[in-house]
Design an enzyme around this catalytic site. Structure first.
Site: not given
Ligand code: ASP
Length: 469
Positions: A13, A60-61, A91-92, A278-280
């Site tokens: 983003t 980033s996915s 961010t992902d 851990t999942q925690c």
């Molecule tokens: N889907 C975006 C990514 O991770 C979300 C972001 O940039 O915050 O590339």
């Protein structure tokens, strides 16, 4: 150029602009170049930066290990030219990238600050500008010629986090990232405050990169009702998987039913490294604490301590890429490489030779924890029994030169098991937590002796140590 910071744009983003100039309702597309990002923001133009853009900017996915290799290579080829590096990233999966780079960038002594944004730069109230400016400032910061932050970090909103401790925990809030098991490295308010005592020590060696990553790994999260047969099917049908991150409950607990444990035994018997995390959100895996994790321990599952899922996965890829020796991978998974975990865990395992009245084993305390860093120690003797019925087995833990530690904190390290051991066939666990520190201060060696007047039989003896990193 040494007074400049190199911005490496991978996508996300933060590097997006509106497809129709000036129309904030038009769809977002990746910017074509730095000018397109920085224009209308004089403050950015005024910062001492150069810019490198990935050929294709990605959400980033779509990040993959190949992208991490590319990032590492760009940093390597520009390493001597810049004060530090800022990576613009979605961010992902930012925490995965930060973790992976922390293992790949060796002897790093410059800042690599990864940042992104929840809202693109051109939108009103975007978080992008502030994140970007502060990341550039941290990456360019020098104090009497010493780079303040010699590690891979994420800067977001107002907090600097160790990359391999970070997690994305909010898809909307501008405080999008946290570091559940390690304090932040710095705060950006009116002043930029870096917590020097929380940073990694400056590296002494020459910077280089290690780019062999093996992604034949998988994460499995257990849940109530999980059918062991589904897991069995997966592992019977995939041939080449090398490592599993097993996300368990609490301190590392999992179902104890036979079918589930059979699957875990099946997985480890194929030479697959299984790491228990851990999942925690917060906390550490301590296998052996409850019966519900002892069976995993017996099946050869390794403790991932307080590694985040992102750090556990990328560390496993990194170690599997580094060596084919799975025992070495298991050993290194429990030992800190670059600040990714709070404790080191060592296991010293001895197998039964022949039944004997006196059985003695010794091992050296790892050099890096000698001098008082040991904080917990325990010995576990599996399936102890005797050939002929008698009622006493002594388990003696002694130090260098066979000296005892009985005088330490009133603690008895000589235990007598008063039971009919013919029928024991059980695990015996003795812990030495109270005197662990003292043991590592006073000795370079630990000796475990089992003594009885009849021959003793056991499964395995495992001496387990936790130490501060
Ligand atoms: N889907 C975006 C990514 O991770 C979300 C972001 O940039 O915050 O590339």
């Amino acid at each position: 150029m040494l007074d400049k910071v190199l911005i490496i744009n991978t996508g996300g983003t933060i590097g997006m602009v509106h497809s129709e100039k000036g129309n904030t309702m038009s769809p977002l597309r990746p910017a074509e170049n730095w000018d397109e990002i920085a224009k209308e923001h004089l403050v950015l133009e005024g910062l001492a930066t150069d810019y490198y853009q990935f050929e294709t900017l990605i959400d980033s996915s779509d990040i993959s290990p190949e992208n991490w290799v590319k990032m590492a290579e760009v940093i390597e080829s520009n390493y001597n030219e810049y004060r530090g590096f800022v990576i613009l990233h979605g961010t992902d999966t930012m925490s995965y990238t930060a973790s992976a780079l922390s293992f790949m960038l060796k002897d790093l002594d410059k800042p690599v600050i990864i940042t992104g944004a929840q809202v693109p730069l051109q939108k009103p109230r975007s978080d992008a500008l502030q994140n970007l400016i502060t990341a550039i400032q941290i990456a360019g910061n020098e104090f009497y010629g010493i780079r303040l932050v010699p590690e891979v970090c994420i800067f977001f909103r107002d907090t600097l986090l160790r990359g391999n401790r970070s997690r994305k925990n909010d898809a909307r809030n501008y405080f999008g990232f946290s570091s559940p098991n390690y304090p932040s490295l710095g705060e950006a308010g009116a002043e930029l405050g870096i917590k020097k005592n929380k940073l990694l020590k400056k590296n002494e060696g020459n910077f280089h990169i290690e780019t062999a990553l093996d992604n034949r790994v998988i994460i499995i999260e257990i849940f109530p009702g999980l059918k062991p047969s589904y897991l069995m099917n997966i592992f019977e049908s995939i041939e080449d998987v090398k490592g599993v991150i097993l996300k368990t409950y609490g301190n590392g607990n999992a179902p104890t039913n036979e079918d589930f444990i059979d699957v875990i035994n099946f997985i480890t018997s194929k030479g697959i490294v299984v790491i228990n995390i851990t999942q925690c959100t917060t906390g550490t895996v301590k296998m052996g604490m409850y019966e519900a994790s002892t069976k995993l321990l017996d099946a050869g599952v390794v403790s991932g301590l307080d590694l985040t899922p992102e750090a556990a996965l990328t560390k496993l890829m990194y170690l599997l890429g580094k060596t084919d020796d799975t025992e070495e991978v298991k050993r290194l998974m429990s030992i800190d490489i670059c600040g990714e975990q709070t404790l080191n865990h060592y296991n010293f395992k001895f197998a039964q030779n022949n039944p004997a009245k006196i059985c003695k084993f010794s091992f050296d305390i790892p050099e890096e924890i000698a001098g008082g860093d040991m904080i917990e120690a325990a010995v576990r003797i599996k399936k102890l029994s005797q050939k002929n019925k008698v009622d006493k087995v002594s388990i003696i833990v002694s130090l260098e030169g066979d000296s005892f530690i009985e005088n330490i904190d009133n603690f008895q390290c000589k235990k007598k098991i008063h039971k009919n051991t013919e029928n024991i066939h059980e695990d015996i666990l003795l812990n030495f937590n109270k005197c662990a520190k003292k043991i590592s201060e006073e000795s370079k060696e630990i000796i475990v002796t089992l003594e009885s007047d009849k021959a003793i039989v056991w499964g395995d003896i495992v001496f387990s140590i936790y130490a501060e990193c």
